[in-house]
Design an enzyme around this catalytic site. Structure first.
Site, PDB file in Angstrom:
ATOM      1  N   SER A 151       0.844  -1.193   0.000  1.00  0.00           N
ATOM      2  CA  SER A 151       0.000   0.000   0.000  1.00  0.00           C
ATOM      3  C   SER A 151       0.873   1.234   0.000  1.00  0.00           C
ATOM      4  O   SER A 151       1.920   1.252   0.660  1.00  0.00           O
ATOM      5  CB  SER A 151      -0.878  -0.004   1.267  1.00  0.00           C
ATOM      6  OG  SER A 151      -1.556   1.229   1.433  1.00  0.00           O
ATOM      7  N   HIS A 160      -0.785   4.000   0.907  1.00  0.00           N
ATOM      8  CA  HIS A 160      -1.710   4.817   1.703  1.00  0.00           C
ATOM      9  C   HIS A 160      -2.647   5.612   0.774  1.00  0.00           C
ATOM     10  O   HIS A 160      -3.015   6.747   1.064  1.00  0.00           O
ATOM     11  CB  HIS A 160      -0.900   5.770   2.594  1.00  0.00           C
ATOM     12  CG  HIS A 160      -1.545   6.098   3.919  1.00  0.00           C
ATOM     13  ND1 HIS A 160      -1.123   5.567   5.109  1.00  0.00           N
ATOM     14  CD2 HIS A 160      -2.572   6.930   4.233  1.00  0.00           C
ATOM     15  CE1 HIS A 160      -1.847   6.063   6.103  1.00  0.00           C
ATOM     16  NE2 HIS A 160      -2.738   6.889   5.597  1.00  0.00           N
ATOM     17  N   VAL A 215      -8.153   0.356  -6.345  1.00  0.00           N
ATOM     18  CA  VAL A 215      -9.086  -0.707  -6.750  1.00  0.00           C
ATOM     19  C   VAL A 215     -10.473  -0.087  -6.929  1.00  0.00           C
ATOM     20  O   VAL A 215     -11.053   0.436  -5.979  1.00  0.00           O
ATOM     21  CB  VAL A 215      -9.133  -1.836  -5.689  1.00  0.00           C
ATOM     22  CG1 VAL A 215     -10.235  -2.836  -6.019  1.00  0.00           C
ATOM     23  CG2 VAL A 215      -7.785  -2.517  -5.581  1.00  0.00           C
ATOM     24  N   ARG A 216     -10.973  -0.116  -8.144  1.00  0.00           N
ATOM     25  CA  ARG A 216     -12.244   0.544  -8.442  1.00  0.00           C
ATOM     26  C   ARG A 216     -13.233  -0.356  -9.160  1.00  0.00           C
ATOM     27  O   ARG A 216     -14.255   0.116  -9.672  1.00  0.00           O
ATOM     28  CB  ARG A 216     -11.992   1.806  -9.303  1.00  0.00           C
ATOM     29  CG  ARG A 216     -11.134   2.863  -8.632  1.00  0.00           C
ATOM     30  CD  ARG A 216     -11.809   3.467  -7.405  1.00  0.00           C
ATOM     31  NE  ARG A 216     -10.964   4.433  -6.728  1.00  0.00           N
ATOM     32  CZ  ARG A 216     -10.181   4.151  -5.669  1.00  0.00           C
ATOM     33  NH1 ARG A 216     -10.155   2.928  -5.167  1.00  0.00           N
ATOM     34  NH2 ARG A 216      -9.439   5.082  -5.108  1.00  0.00           N
TER      35      ARG A 216
HETATM   36  C1  FMN Z   1      -9.571   9.655   3.935  1.00  0.00           C
HETATM   37  C2  FMN Z   1      -8.591   8.545   4.156  1.00  0.00           C
HETATM   38  C3  FMN Z   1      -8.153   8.271   5.427  1.00  0.00           C
HETATM   39  C4  FMN Z   1      -7.244   7.244   5.641  1.00  0.00           C
HETATM   40  N1  FMN Z   1      -6.880   6.939   6.907  1.00  0.00           N
HETATM   41  C5  FMN Z   1      -6.031   5.924   7.136  1.00  0.00           C
HETATM   42  C6  FMN Z   1      -5.671   5.572   8.462  1.00  0.00           C
HETATM   43  O1  FMN Z   1      -6.117   6.183   9.422  1.00  0.00           O
HETATM   44  N2  FMN Z   1      -4.810   4.538   8.613  1.00  0.00           N
HETATM   45  C7  FMN Z   1      -4.294   3.836   7.562  1.00  0.00           C
HETATM   46  O2  FMN Z   1      -3.508   2.909   7.752  1.00  0.00           O
HETATM   47  N3  FMN Z   1      -4.635   4.141   6.299  1.00  0.00           N
HETATM   48  C8  FMN Z   1      -5.489   5.166   6.065  1.00  0.00           C
HETATM   49  N4  FMN Z   1      -5.856   5.459   4.799  1.00  0.00           N
HETATM   50  C9  FMN Z   1      -5.315   4.659   3.682  1.00  0.00           C
HETATM   51  C10 FMN Z   1      -6.222   3.463   3.364  1.00  0.00           C
HETATM   52  O3  FMN Z   1      -6.139   2.484   4.363  1.00  0.00           O
HETATM   53  C11 FMN Z   1      -5.818   2.794   2.058  1.00  0.00           C
HETATM   54  O4  FMN Z   1      -4.447   2.504   2.080  1.00  0.00           O
HETATM   55  C12 FMN Z   1      -6.152   3.630   0.816  1.00  0.00           C
HETATM   56  O5  FMN Z   1      -7.316   4.398   1.006  1.00  0.00           O
HETATM   57  C13 FMN Z   1      -6.321   2.716  -0.381  1.00  0.00           C
HETATM   58  O6  FMN Z   1      -6.526   3.455  -1.520  1.00  0.00           O
HETATM   59  P1  FMN Z   1      -7.959   3.736  -2.207  1.00  0.00           P
HETATM   60  O7  FMN Z   1      -8.571   4.847  -1.411  1.00  0.00           O
HETATM   61  O8  FMN Z   1      -7.556   4.125  -3.568  1.00  0.00           O
HETATM   62  O9  FMN Z   1      -8.769   2.465  -2.148  1.00  0.00           O
HETATM   63  C14 FMN Z   1      -6.749   6.496   4.556  1.00  0.00           C
HETATM   64  C15 FMN Z   1      -7.193   6.778   3.262  1.00  0.00           C
HETATM   65  C16 FMN Z   1      -8.106   7.784   3.051  1.00  0.00           C
HETATM   66  C17 FMN Z   1      -8.595   8.052   1.658  1.00  0.00           C
HETATM   67  C1  7N5 Z   2      -4.558  11.413  11.863  1.00  0.00           C
HETATM   68  C2  7N5 Z   2      -5.355  10.368  11.178  1.00  0.00           C
HETATM   69  C3  7N5 Z   2      -4.639   9.775  10.029  1.00  0.00           C
HETATM   70  C4  7N5 Z   2      -5.522   9.582   8.898  1.00  0.00           C
HETATM   71  C5  7N5 Z   2      -4.780   9.122   7.681  1.00  0.00           C
HETATM   72  O1  7N5 Z   2      -4.012   8.209   7.724  1.00  0.00           O
HETATM   73  C6  7N5 Z   2      -5.030   9.792   6.411  1.00  0.00           C
HETATM   74  O2  7N5 Z   2      -5.770  10.780   6.381  1.00  0.00           O
HETATM   75  O3  7N5 Z   2      -4.462   9.339   5.394  1.00  0.00           O
END
Ligand code: FMN
Ligand code: 7N5
Length: 399
Positions: free
Chosen positions: A285, A287, A321-322
């Site tokens: 990932s 993120h 992934v969509r």
């Molecule tokens: C608004 C938002 C908040 C997220 N918060 C976290 C989080 O708190 N912890 C974390 O490990 N990943 C966080 N992620 C990442 C997601 O777990 C994930 O890796 C990612 O959304 C996957 O991509 P996608 O949105 O294209 O499906 C966040 C993603 C988004 C969009």
């Molecule tokens: C402080 C919360 C973290 C959220 C996060 O991981 C994101 O917004 O991507």
């Protein structure tokens, strides 16, 4: 900002002729109660955009820096094609996958995303119910606006066997991490997910432009309440620390007998280290393009990690992934299952629990359809030779 009216009456997923098998997928249980929601993922996203405060929409939608990686996560899937096998399928397919920490009725789980009450008043309760009804795992984030005990309880009301995992960032103060782990265990979580890609928080221009830095009045990161070192009844900040190390993973593992996944792995060497440090699995990932804008698309990083791990632990993928085709490609490249982040938030904002149910239903239906088109009986039939770079038609490993 609320669920608003049901999403418009666009065509149902699949639509079309009643061929054998028709629109029903694997004959699994229907998803969730509540009103039926129509529309595909793009429509749900537009509905979410219409109902959300623009600052909150952009918090969810945005990425780090120039948002190169944000776009790449999806674009990389478009650069890959499937080379189907024929005459080897069967009438119904088995989509289930067993992972450390739970069985998934479909190879799609809900990735951890923060602050679901920004999307809908029911917040993580709605997400938990929809995930449980779909028979899949919700990875509930430490940054949830509902405490983990309530999240798990909501899932278990729908399905007593529902699996909820807890995602956390190792806190630089070890007693805070220990307290979070105890809470997740007491709540009944069946696995932990340690996010490793956030030594510092990504810089998001959209948030800066909106001046979005704090949750609105009345919302809080509820898991961070009443922790050591914090004010009684108040919350502590979710700390991200560049000093977090493999020793923190070891320490965390020593605190619990739950399986511990490591999320945010892109380098194959780190995947090997994760195995050596006892991770139950790794999540490839970036993120969702929110941390470093210089990294590869998640699906591009997947094959090398799969090769390095060599089957010792399962590998998950999230990012971009969509659709069910993306799920199939990721599985063929060696992922055991995929996570979805933003699509779930769009469903939640558009229609609460029913909207999340719709997202999971669409993905299951599309994945089942693509699996059938590939002559697959179950996810294990999706092998590496089925993926080719678009424009070539030939895989290096074909034959
Ligand atoms: C608004 C938002 C908040 C997220 N918060 C976290 C989080 O708190 N912890 C974390 O490990 N990943 C966080 N992620 C990442 C997601 O777990 C994930 O890796 C990612 O959304 C996957 O991509 P996608 O949105 O294209 O499906 C966040 C993603 C988004 C969009
Ligand atoms: C402080 C919360 C973290 C959220 C996060 O991981 C994101 O917004 O991507």
């Amino acid at each position: 900002m609320s669920g608003g009216p049901a999403v418009n009456g666009g065509p149902t997923a699949g639509g079309g002729l009643s061929t054998n098998g028709g629109l029903s997928t694997n004959g699994g249980p229907g998803v969730s109660g509540g009103p039926t929601v129509h529309g595909d993922l793009a429509e749900l996203r537009e509905r979410a955009r219409a109902v959300l405060d623009p600052a909150h929409y952009d918090y969810y939608a945005g990425g780090v820096g120039d948002e190169v990686v944000l776009g790449e996560n999806e674009a990389a899937f478009r650069r890959l094609a499937l080379l189907p096998r024929v005459l080897r399928g069967r009438a119904t397919r088995d989509l289930a996958v067993d992972l450390p920490g739970g069985r998934l009725a479909l190879p799609v789980l809900v990735a951890p995303t923060a602050f679901h009450r920004l999307a809908h008043p029911d917040g993580e309760l709605a997400t938990a119910r929809a995930a449980a009804a779909a028979g899949t795992v919700l990875v509930s984030g430490v940054a949830s606006t509902v405490a983990i005990a309530e999240v798990v309880a909501a899932a278990r009301e729908v399905d007593a066997g529902a699996a909820v995992w807890f995602q956390l960032y190792p806190h630089p103060e070890h007693d805070v991490t220990a307290c979070l782990v105890r809470r997740a265990e007491r709540a009944g979580c069946t696995a932990l997910v340690v996010t490793a890609d956030s030594p510092v928080f990504g810089r998001h221009r959209r948030d800066a432009e909106h001046g979005f830095h704090d949750l609105p009045e009345g919302l809080a990161a509820e898991n961070m309440r009443d922790l050591p070192g914090g004010p009684p009844g108040g919350t502590r900040d979710i700390a991200m620390s560049p000093a977090v190390s493999w020793a923190d993973l070891d320490r965390l593992r020593a605190l619990t007998s739950l399986p511990v996944w490591l999320k945010g792995v892109l380098h194959p060497r780190d995947a090997v280290l994760a195995v050596e440090h006892g991770a139950a699995g790794v999540v490839v990932s970036n993120h969702g393009g929110r941390q470093c804008d210089l990294v590869p698309a998640a699906v591009d990083a997947l094959p090398a990690v799969v090769e390095a791990v060599a089957g010792r632990v399962p590998v998950l993928l999230d990012g971009g992934v969509r659709g069910g085709g993306d799920v199939a490609v990721a599985l063929a490249l060696g992922a055991a299952a995929v996570g979805v982040g933003r699509p779930v938030l769009w469903g939640l904002a558009a229609a609460g629990e029913a909207g999340v149910a719709r997202v999971l239903d669409l993905l299951r239906d599309e994945f089942d359809h693509v699996l059938a088109l590939c002559g697959g009986r179950d996810p294990a039939d999706l092998t590496r030779d089925l993926v080719v770079p678009r424009g070539t038609g030939v895989s290096a490993r074909c034959g």
